[in-house]
Design a protein around this motif. Structure first.
Motif, short mmCIF file in Angstrom:
data_model
loop_
_atom_site.label_atom_id
_atom_site.label_comp_id
_atom_site.label_asym_id
_atom_site.label_seq_id
_atom_site.Cartn_x
_atom_site.Cartn_y
_atom_site.Cartn_z
N GLY A 12 78.03 59.70 61.28
CA GLY A 12 77.97 60.35 59.97
C GLY A 12 76.79 59.91 59.13
O GLY A 12 76.16 60.72 58.45
N ARG A 13 76.45 58.65 59.17
CA ARG A 13 75.34 58.13 58.36
C ARG A 13 74.01 58.73 58.81
O ARG A 13 73.19 59.15 58.00
N ARG A 16 73.98 62.45 57.84
CA ARG A 16 73.77 62.59 56.39
C ARG A 16 72.30 62.36 56.04
O ARG A 16 71.72 63.09 55.25
N ASN A 17 71.69 61.36 56.66
CA ASN A 17 70.29 61.07 56.41
C ASN A 17 69.41 62.23 56.87
O ASN A 17 68.49 62.65 56.16
N GLY A 20 69.87 65.24 54.65
CA GLY A 20 69.27 64.97 53.34
C GLY A 20 67.78 65.24 53.27
O GLY A 20 67.19 65.23 52.19
N SER A 159 70.19 62.76 49.25
CA SER A 159 71.46 62.35 48.64
C SER A 159 71.36 62.13 47.13
O SER A 159 72.12 61.36 46.56
#
Length: 187
Positions: A12-13, A16-17, A20, A159
């Protein structure tokens, strides 16, 4: 030619990065639930169709706000400007009064739109599609309002809520402390 190296499974990280790195517009999705406004900020917004008039938003399945909004019938979708960053942050919060200090207009349909936005739409749910940890919600546009001079949208990038600092290669007048008249037109 460069070859791709084998990578660890996606997490997930990392996703997300990567996501973003793509700027998206920011909208407020709001309605009246009885006498109380309910709403949230959404950065996954997309125009879908001119005929019929449709747009879509992606809603996280864990949202506790969306079930309230969905049962309201008419929903307001307000396109936010750079100057409304605090509104987006407040509407994204889990605690407190999300509408404190936010100018809004409750329409006869029950949709709620924010004042001084680039555009707003009155919509109803047309369809909803399962998409992993989100639902893709297609909204049918029933009415809209648009500002003629909208030129400094809010975007979600890295983000964070941000603005676009220029228009047509020139510095945006708002950054030179020059007021821009907001002319609104009903369509």
């Amino acid at each position: 030619m460069t070859q791709m190296q084998e990578r660890a499974p996606l997490d997930g990280r990392t996703l997300r990065n990567a996501f973003g790195k793509f700027p998206t517009g920011v909208v407020a999705v709001c309605a009246l639930d009885g006498e109380e406004p309910v709403g949230m900020a959404v950065s996954a917004f997309m125009p879908v169709s001119l005929e019929p008039p449709l747009l879509s938003v992606c809603i996280q399945k864990s949202s506790t706000t969306w079930p309230q909004l969905r049962r309201c019938g008419a929903i307001g979708v307000s396109v936010l400007s750079r100057e409304q960053r605090e509104h987006a942050q407040r509407l994204s919060s889990k605690d407190g009064d999300r509408f404190a200090g936010i100018g809004m207009l409750a329409l006869p349909s029950g949709a709620v739109v924010l004042e001084d936005t680039h555009a707003w739409f009155v919509c109803e749910v047309d369809a909803s599609h399962d998409a992993g940890d989100h639902d893709i919600v297609v909204l049918r546009i029933l009415d809209l309002y648009v500002e003629d001079e909208a030129d400094d949208p809010m975007v979600f990038f890295g983000s964070r809520f941000r603005g676009i600092r220029h228009l047509g290669g020139r510095p945006h007048p708002a950054y030179a402390d020059t007021p821009i008249p907001a002319t609104k037109k009903r369509v």
